[in-house]
Design an enzyme around this catalytic site. Sequence first.
Site, PDB file in Angstrom:
ATOM      1  N   THR A 166      -6.205   6.595   5.759  1.00  0.00           N
ATOM      2  CA  THR A 166      -6.276   7.683   6.742  1.00  0.00           C
ATOM      3  C   THR A 166      -6.921   7.202   8.044  1.00  0.00           C
ATOM      4  O   THR A 166      -6.554   7.675   9.123  1.00  0.00           O
ATOM      5  CB  THR A 166      -7.059   8.890   6.187  1.00  0.00           C
ATOM      6  OG1 THR A 166      -8.332   8.441   5.687  1.00  0.00           O
ATOM      7  CG2 THR A 166      -6.297   9.563   5.052  1.00  0.00           C
ATOM      8  N   PHE A 225      -1.892  13.125   1.233  1.00  0.00           N
ATOM      9  CA  PHE A 225      -1.033  14.204   0.745  1.00  0.00           C
ATOM     10  C   PHE A 225      -1.805  15.496   0.530  1.00  0.00           C
ATOM     11  O   PHE A 225      -1.291  16.586   0.801  1.00  0.00           O
ATOM     12  CB  PHE A 225      -0.375  13.785  -0.582  1.00  0.00           C
ATOM     13  CG  PHE A 225       0.877  12.986  -0.405  1.00  0.00           C
ATOM     14  CD1 PHE A 225       2.020  13.280  -1.121  1.00  0.00           C
ATOM     15  CD2 PHE A 225       0.929  11.916   0.481  1.00  0.00           C
ATOM     16  CE1 PHE A 225       3.190  12.547  -0.962  1.00  0.00           C
ATOM     17  CE2 PHE A 225       2.071  11.176   0.649  1.00  0.00           C
ATOM     18  CZ  PHE A 225       3.211  11.486  -0.077  1.00  0.00           C
ATOM     19  N   GLN A 242      -2.970   2.898  -4.664  1.00  0.00           N
ATOM     20  CA  GLN A 242      -1.988   3.964  -4.855  1.00  0.00           C
ATOM     21  C   GLN A 242      -1.132   4.144  -3.594  1.00  0.00           C
ATOM     22  O   GLN A 242      -0.217   4.949  -3.589  1.00  0.00           O
ATOM     23  CB  GLN A 242      -2.703   5.277  -5.185  1.00  0.00           C
ATOM     24  CG  GLN A 242      -3.448   5.250  -6.514  1.00  0.00           C
ATOM     25  CD  GLN A 242      -4.282   6.503  -6.728  1.00  0.00           C
ATOM     26  OE1 GLN A 242      -5.303   6.699  -6.077  1.00  0.00           O
ATOM     27  NE2 GLN A 242      -3.835   7.360  -7.623  1.00  0.00           N
ATOM     28  N   HIS A 290       2.300   2.422  -6.792  1.00  0.00           N
ATOM     29  CA  HIS A 290       3.399   3.302  -6.400  1.00  0.00           C
ATOM     30  C   HIS A 290       4.445   2.588  -5.545  1.00  0.00           C
ATOM     31  O   HIS A 290       5.261   3.235  -4.889  1.00  0.00           O
ATOM     32  CB  HIS A 290       2.848   4.528  -5.674  1.00  0.00           C
ATOM     33  CG  HIS A 290       1.955   5.359  -6.530  1.00  0.00           C
ATOM     34  ND1 HIS A 290       0.935   6.140  -6.037  1.00  0.00           N
ATOM     35  CD2 HIS A 290       1.914   5.530  -7.887  1.00  0.00           C
ATOM     36  CE1 HIS A 290       0.302   6.757  -7.038  1.00  0.00           C
ATOM     37  NE2 HIS A 290       0.889   6.391  -8.159  1.00  0.00           N
ATOM     38  N   CYS A 315      23.737  -3.916  -6.107  1.00  0.00           N
ATOM     39  CA  CYS A 315      23.748  -5.382  -6.230  1.00  0.00           C
ATOM     40  C   CYS A 315      22.350  -5.994  -6.258  1.00  0.00           C
ATOM     41  O   CYS A 315      22.213  -7.193  -6.509  1.00  0.00           O
ATOM     42  CB  CYS A 315      24.567  -6.006  -5.108  1.00  0.00           C
ATOM     43  SG  CYS A 315      23.773  -5.968  -3.467  1.00  0.00           S
ATOM     44  N   CYS A 328      23.970  -0.567   1.614  1.00  0.00           N
ATOM     45  CA  CYS A 328      23.906  -2.032   1.580  1.00  0.00           C
ATOM     46  C   CYS A 328      25.108  -2.627   2.309  1.00  0.00           C
ATOM     47  O   CYS A 328      26.258  -2.334   1.955  1.00  0.00           O
ATOM     48  CB  CYS A 328      23.883  -2.502   0.127  1.00  0.00           C
ATOM     49  SG  CYS A 328      23.934  -4.298  -0.087  1.00  0.00           S
ATOM     50  N   CYS A 355      27.416  -4.784  -0.398  1.00  0.00           N
ATOM     51  CA  CYS A 355      28.299  -4.213  -1.428  1.00  0.00           C
ATOM     52  C   CYS A 355      28.608  -2.736  -1.230  1.00  0.00           C
ATOM     53  O   CYS A 355      29.427  -2.174  -1.952  1.00  0.00           O
ATOM     54  CB  CYS A 355      27.690  -4.426  -2.808  1.00  0.00           C
ATOM     55  SG  CYS A 355      26.262  -3.348  -3.147  1.00  0.00           S
ATOM     56  N   SER A 370      -8.926  11.109  -4.869  1.00  0.00           N
ATOM     57  CA  SER A 370      -9.474  12.313  -5.509  1.00  0.00           C
ATOM     58  C   SER A 370      -9.544  12.164  -7.018  1.00  0.00           C
ATOM     59  O   SER A 370     -10.141  12.994  -7.702  1.00  0.00           O
ATOM     60  CB  SER A 370      -8.605  13.530  -5.160  1.00  0.00           C
ATOM     61  OG  SER A 370      -7.274  13.327  -5.619  1.00  0.00           O
ATOM     62  N   ASN A 384     -16.028   8.466  -1.672  1.00  0.00           N
ATOM     63  CA  ASN A 384     -15.051   9.450  -1.234  1.00  0.00           C
ATOM     64  C   ASN A 384     -15.775  10.476  -0.367  1.00  0.00           C
ATOM     65  O   ASN A 384     -16.962  10.747  -0.579  1.00  0.00           O
ATOM     66  CB  ASN A 384     -14.404  10.146  -2.441  1.00  0.00           C
ATOM     67  CG  ASN A 384     -13.063  10.760  -2.103  1.00  0.00           C
ATOM     68  OD1 ASN A 384     -12.180  10.115  -1.542  1.00  0.00           O
ATOM     69  ND2 ASN A 384     -12.890  12.028  -2.438  1.00  0.00           N
TER      70      ASN A 384
END
Length: 241
Positions: A29, A36, A104, A122, A133, A151, A154, A193, A215
């Site tokens: 941040t 989120f 994350q 993630h 492909c 792509c 392909c 969190s 935090n």
Amino acid sequence: MDERKLEQLQRWVQEARRIVFFGGAGVSTESGIPDFRGVDGLYRQQFAYPPETIISHSFYVRHPEIFFDFYRKRMLYPDAKPNITHERLARWEREGRLLAVITQNIDGLHQMAGSRNVYELHGSVHRNICTRCGAVYTLAQLMRMDAVPVCPVCGGRVKPDVVLYEESLDPATIQGAVDAIRRADLLIVAGTSLTVYPAAAFLYEYPGNRLVLINKTPTPRDDIANLAIHEALGDVFSRLG
């Protein structure tokens, strides 16, 4: 800031030889990437569909135009730069004091700062893979593709290598992260969190007695921490050697 807690953290960092850092959205941040769940986060904004729905695998399959429009506008920050936390962690790794970064986040800022041993739970926006492909494309290449990226080799759809809702985390990444935590002599968990599983359960793999949670607000796991600091990450890491 509680100076006693900061002094204790400084001492632990100086003594540690196997630091592991586990970070969430709060790490980025301060680089201008919104989280989120925060006050201004994606989950508090109004869209035609809930963000959790848009970035699910089934929605990606059924409504690729809406998915990619949201993804490009709300989840990509190609101009973001590493902040003091990313830079300090990379320095600790160069000095041989940090075993691994577990993140994350999908923004690649740890690698941009110079970290090499990074477990991206993630995935990453910087890898984009053809679902037909297997050709791999960079973020810059994706940004130059059509609204629904195809792509050029392909004709298959190119999917960001990020974990969507309804998709599983990569088992090898999980195992690597857990192994690192089990070897740590200092585990710093920051900017998260600790409400998203299975990542939140990783703390229980740590066998030591130097678990630090940093935090801005309290987390559900503060009670098991050996040290809990409720401050901005940049303020804390700017004071660490």
